[in-house]
Design a protein around this motif. Structure first.
Motif, PDB file in Angstrom:
ATOM      1  N   GLU A 133       0.831  -1.210   0.000  1.00 40.22           N
ATOM      2  CA  GLU A 133       0.000   0.000   0.000  1.00 40.22           C
ATOM      3  C   GLU A 133       0.861   1.254   0.000  1.00 40.22           C
ATOM      4  N   MET A 134       2.038   1.164   0.607  1.00 41.98           N
ATOM      5  CA  MET A 134       2.941   2.304   0.702  1.00 41.98           C
ATOM      6  C   MET A 134       3.860   2.398  -0.524  1.00 41.98           C
ATOM      7  N   GLY A 135       3.735   1.444  -1.447  1.00 49.29           N
ATOM      8  CA  GLY A 135       4.570   1.447  -2.638  1.00 49.29           C
ATOM      9  C   GLY A 135       5.952   0.852  -2.427  1.00 49.29           C
ATOM     10  N   ILE A 136       6.118   0.087  -1.363  1.00 51.49           N
ATOM     11  CA  ILE A 136       7.408  -0.549  -1.058  1.00 51.49           C
ATOM     12  C   ILE A 136       7.280  -2.026  -1.384  1.00 51.49           C
ATOM     13  N   GLU A 137       7.970  -2.464  -2.399  1.00 55.88           N
ATOM     14  CA  GLU A 137       7.833  -3.854  -2.817  1.00 55.88           C
ATOM     15  C   GLU A 137       9.154  -4.601  -2.870  1.00 55.88           C
ATOM     16  N   ASP A 138      10.235  -3.984  -2.397  1.00 60.21           N
ATOM     17  CA  ASP A 138      11.538  -4.620  -2.514  1.00 60.21           C
ATOM     18  C   ASP A 138      12.156  -5.011  -1.172  1.00 60.21           C
ATOM     19  N   VAL A 139      11.406  -4.925  -0.095  1.00 59.45           N
ATOM     20  CA  VAL A 139      11.916  -5.347   1.207  1.00 59.45           C
ATOM     21  C   VAL A 139      11.681  -6.846   1.345  1.00 59.45           C
ATOM     22  N   ILE A 140      12.754  -7.572   1.616  1.00 60.52           N
ATOM     23  CA  ILE A 140      12.667  -9.025   1.755  1.00 60.52           C
ATOM     24  C   ILE A 140      12.189  -9.358   3.166  1.00 60.52           C
ATOM     25  N   MET A 141      11.091 -10.113   3.239  1.00 58.85           N
ATOM     26  CA  MET A 141      10.510 -10.470   4.526  1.00 58.85           C
ATOM     27  C   MET A 141      10.359 -11.981   4.631  1.00 58.85           C
ATOM     28  N   VAL A 142      10.530 -12.474   5.856  1.00 64.67           N
ATOM     29  CA  VAL A 142      10.374 -13.896   6.141  1.00 64.67           C
ATOM     30  C   VAL A 142       9.576 -14.026   7.432  1.00 64.67           C
ATOM     31  N   GLY A 143       8.536 -14.851   7.407  1.00 64.91           N
ATOM     32  CA  GLY A 143       7.776 -15.148   8.614  1.00 64.91           C
ATOM     33  C   GLY A 143       8.409 -16.342   9.314  1.00 64.91           C
ATOM     34  N   VAL A 144       8.628 -16.209  10.605  1.00 63.59           N
ATOM     35  CA  VAL A 144       9.226 -17.294  11.389  1.00 63.59           C
ATOM     36  C   VAL A 144       8.148 -17.843  12.316  1.00 63.59           C
ATOM     37  N   ALA A 145       7.642 -19.026  11.971  1.00 57.49           N
ATOM     38  CA  ALA A 145       6.571 -19.639  12.762  1.00 57.49           C
ATOM     39  C   ALA A 145       7.144 -20.798  13.559  1.00 57.49           C
ATOM     40  N   LYS A 146       6.677 -20.900  14.777  1.00 62.61           N
ATOM     41  CA  LYS A 146       7.104 -22.027  15.602  1.00 62.61           C
ATOM     42  C   LYS A 146       6.569 -23.315  14.988  1.00 62.61           C
ATOM     43  N   GLY A 147       7.314 -24.387  15.209  1.00 60.12           N
ATOM     44  CA  GLY A 147       6.960 -25.676  14.630  1.00 60.12           C
ATOM     45  C   GLY A 147       5.717 -26.283  15.258  1.00 60.12           C
ATOM     46  N   PRO A 148       5.432 -27.551  14.919  1.00 62.16           N
ATOM     47  CA  PRO A 148       4.203 -28.198  15.365  1.00 62.16           C
ATOM     48  C   PRO A 148       4.066 -28.291  16.883  1.00 62.16           C
ATOM     49  N   HIS A 149       5.185 -28.261  17.594  1.00 60.42           N
ATOM     50  CA  HIS A 149       5.127 -28.330  19.058  1.00 60.42           C
ATOM     51  C   HIS A 149       5.434 -26.969  19.670  1.00 60.42           C
ATOM     52  N   HIS A 150       5.118 -25.914  18.920  1.00 61.21           N
ATOM     53  CA  HIS A 150       5.247 -24.523  19.365  1.00 61.21           C
ATOM     54  C   HIS A 150       6.654 -24.182  19.840  1.00 61.21           C
ATOM     55  N   GLY A 151       7.650 -24.583  19.041  1.00 61.09           N
ATOM     56  CA  GLY A 151       9.013 -24.162  19.303  1.00 61.09           C
ATOM     57  C   GLY A 151       9.790 -25.023  20.265  1.00 61.09           C
ATOM     58  N   ARG A 152       9.114 -25.951  20.925  1.00 56.77           N
ATOM     59  CA  ARG A 152       9.838 -26.761  21.903  1.00 56.77           C
ATOM     60  C   ARG A 152      10.793 -27.732  21.232  1.00 56.77           C
ATOM     61  N   ASP A 153      10.520 -28.072  19.991  1.00 55.33           N
ATOM     62  CA  ASP A 153      11.377 -29.032  19.305  1.00 55.33           C
ATOM     63  C   ASP A 153      12.327 -28.366  18.314  1.00 55.33           C
ATOM     64  N   GLY A 154      12.289 -27.044  18.210  1.00 54.64           N
ATOM     65  CA  GLY A 154      13.193 -26.337  17.327  1.00 54.64           C
ATOM     66  C   GLY A 154      12.881 -26.488  15.861  1.00 54.64           C
ATOM     67  N   ARG A 155      11.681 -26.864  15.521  1.00 53.29           N
ATOM     68  CA  ARG A 155      11.332 -27.082  14.111  1.00 53.29           C
ATOM     69  C   ARG A 155      10.567 -25.887  13.545  1.00 53.29           C
ATOM     70  N   GLU A 156      11.189 -24.729  13.600  1.00 53.25           N
ATOM     71  CA  GLU A 156      10.561 -23.543  13.047  1.00 53.25           C
ATOM     72  C   GLU A 156      10.348 -23.702  11.545  1.00 53.25           C
ATOM     73  N   VAL A 157       9.299 -23.045  11.074  1.00 56.36           N
ATOM     74  CA  VAL A 157       9.001 -23.018   9.642  1.00 56.36           C
ATOM     75  C   VAL A 157       9.205 -21.581   9.185  1.00 56.36           C
ATOM     76  N   PHE A 158       9.939 -21.417   8.091  1.00 56.42           N
ATOM     77  CA  PHE A 158      10.246 -20.098   7.557  1.00 56.42           C
ATOM     78  C   PHE A 158       9.392 -19.883   6.310  1.00 56.42           C
ATOM     79  N   HIS A 159       8.497 -18.904   6.392  1.00 57.71           N
ATOM     80  CA  HIS A 159       7.567 -18.603   5.305  1.00 57.71           C
ATOM     81  C   HIS A 159       8.168 -17.504   4.439  1.00 57.71           C
ATOM     82  N   LEU A 160       8.389 -17.819   3.175  1.00 55.57           N
ATOM     83  CA  LEU A 160       8.954 -16.851   2.244  1.00 55.57           C
ATOM     84  C   LEU A 160       7.841 -16.101   1.526  1.00 55.57           C
ATOM     85  N   MET A 161       8.179 -14.976   0.951  1.00 55.69           N
ATOM     86  CA  MET A 161       7.186 -14.125   0.301  1.00 55.69           C
ATOM     87  C   MET A 161       6.578 -14.779  -0.936  1.00 55.69           C
TER      88      MET A 161
END
Length: 187
Positions: free
Chosen positions: A137-165
């Motif tokens: 909306e602000m006209g910025i389309e070149d910033v690289i972003m990654v979502g870091v979601a905790k894994g199936p056991h909410h981070g206790r097992d270290g299996r984060e999932v990285f969501h790319l654009m």
């Protein structure tokens, strides 16, 4: 003897610092390779938001670079709109609107080095989509972003999932140094 001891201590300290710097540079290069970046990021901004049962809504921006955390660049965002205090996506949008709106006003040519090479968002696809929509909306389309979601056991097992654009989801082996680095940044 005191001078010899001081010299030895200084040499050992310098050797430790150089080894640590080399390790950080290696991890930063591996991070760039993992996320398919053109070069290792010099400024990483990490965003998260929180509230206490819908009240006291806050957003936070942490900044890191090749040398480590840049605490003087950290920012806290008190949510100005009370209607969004328990809406994570709306809070993320407000935080991005304020952070990048200011960056556009103060440094439109991006000469200051205060624009991020990489943005990490604590959250999954929803938070990433909210942030991305705000920047578009602000006209910025070149910033690289990654979502870091905790894994199936909410981070206790270290299996984060990285969501790319582009919609891909990546993971790293549990004992991978880049995973530890990204977890440390997020936490």
């Amino acid at each position: 003897k005191l001078m010899q001891q001081a010299s030895r201590n200084a040499t050992e300290s310098l050797e430790r610092r150089l080894a640590e710097t080399g390790t950080k540079a290696k991890i930063n290069r591996e991070l760039a390779e993992f996320l398919e970046l053109d070069e290792p990021p010099q400024r990483i901004e990490i965003y998260d938001n929180s509230h206490i049962q819908g009240a006291h809504a806050l957003g936070a921006m942490v900044v890191a670079g090749p040398e480590g955390f840049r605490k003087n660049a950290y920012r806290k965002f008190n949510m100005k709109n009370p209607e969004i205090s328990n809406d994570d996506f709306a809070m993320m949008r407000e935080m991005f609107e304020r952070r990048f709106g200011r960056a556009q006003r103060e440094d439109p040519d991006r000469d200051s080095g205060e624009w991020p090479d990489l943005v990490l968002i604590d959250g999954g696809k929803g938070q990433l989509s909210a942030a991305r929509a705000m920047l578009e909306e602000m006209g910025i389309e070149d910033v690289i972003m990654v979502g870091v979601a905790k894994g199936p056991h909410h981070g206790r097992d270290g299996r984060e999932v990285f969501h790319l654009m582009d919609g891909r989801e990546l993971t790293l082996p549990v004992n991978h140094p880049v995973l530890f680095y990204l977890q440390r940044l997020r936490d």
